[in-house]
Design a protein around this motif. Sequence first.
Motif, PDB file in Angstrom:
ATOM      1  N   ASN A   1      27.694 -33.167 -17.171  1.00  0.00           N
ATOM      2  CA  ASN A   1      28.775 -33.103 -16.185  1.00  0.00           C
ATOM      3  C   ASN A   1      29.528 -31.782 -16.170  1.00  0.00           C
ATOM      4  O   ASN A   1      30.587 -31.679 -15.556  1.00  0.00           O
ATOM      5  CB  ASN A   1      29.723 -34.287 -16.401  1.00  0.00           C
ATOM      6  N   GLY A   2      28.990 -30.762 -16.837  1.00  0.00           N
ATOM      7  CA  GLY A   2      29.547 -29.417 -16.749  1.00  0.00           C
ATOM      8  C   GLY A   2      30.813 -29.178 -17.539  1.00  0.00           C
ATOM      9  O   GLY A   2      31.564 -28.236 -17.242  1.00  0.00           O
ATOM     10  N   VAL A   3      31.083 -29.985 -18.545  1.00  0.00           N
ATOM     11  CA  VAL A   3      32.293 -29.823 -19.350  1.00  0.00           C
ATOM     12  C   VAL A   3      32.113 -28.641 -20.301  1.00  0.00           C
ATOM     13  O   VAL A   3      31.184 -28.615 -21.096  1.00  0.00           O
ATOM     14  CB  VAL A   3      32.610 -31.115 -20.138  1.00  0.00           C
ATOM     15  N   LYS A   4      33.030 -27.662 -20.195  1.00  0.00           N
ATOM     16  CA  LYS A   4      32.946 -26.461 -21.025  1.00  0.00           C
ATOM     17  C   LYS A   4      34.224 -26.186 -21.792  1.00  0.00           C
ATOM     18  O   LYS A   4      34.269 -25.286 -22.621  1.00  0.00           O
ATOM     19  CB  LYS A   4      32.605 -25.253 -20.150  1.00  0.00           C
ATOM     20  N   ALA A   5      35.279 -26.935 -21.495  1.00  0.00           N
ATOM     21  CA  ALA A   5      36.570 -26.758 -22.168  1.00  0.00           C
ATOM     22  C   ALA A   5      37.242 -28.125 -22.250  1.00  0.00           C
ATOM     23  O   ALA A   5      36.860 -29.055 -21.543  1.00  0.00           O
ATOM     24  CB  ALA A   5      37.441 -25.779 -21.388  1.00  0.00           C
ATOM     25  N   LEU A   6      38.233 -28.211 -23.119  1.00  0.00           N
ATOM     26  CA  LEU A   6      38.934 -29.486 -23.311  1.00  0.00           C
ATOM     27  C   LEU A   6      40.431 -29.321 -23.129  1.00  0.00           C
ATOM     28  O   LEU A   6      40.958 -28.264 -23.465  1.00  0.00           O
ATOM     29  CB  LEU A   6      38.659 -30.032 -24.711  1.00  0.00           C
TER      30      LEU A   6
END
Length: 120
Positions: A82-87
Amino acid sequence: MKKILLVLLFGFSTLFAIEHLNDSNFEEKLKGKNVIVDFYATWCPPCKIMTGILNEFEKEKPENVEVYKVDIDQYRDLAIKNGVKALPTLAYFQDGKLITLEVGIKSVTDLKLSSYNYFK
């Protein structure tokens, strides 16, 4: 001692307030719904803040919006897919299709506005 107990109780109560998704139920839970998925990690301080905000949002959210959480340490493949690269990252889905990602801490007001804009 009382402070420690209160912190632990708050932490546990917020941890389980919103349903967590995994590899086997992710797609099923998103079908036919407007969904916000909080991609988070237990070690992430901003994620803990976002959890409290999402719990408040749950009380005031529009009826047509569901909120779920995904622990990226347990389900890394879901985060990558899902393209998650940061939190923290909030992913907005409509009928199982990713609409957009928002990174960072959002207020309850921000969440309401985003829900209105994305889920008209």
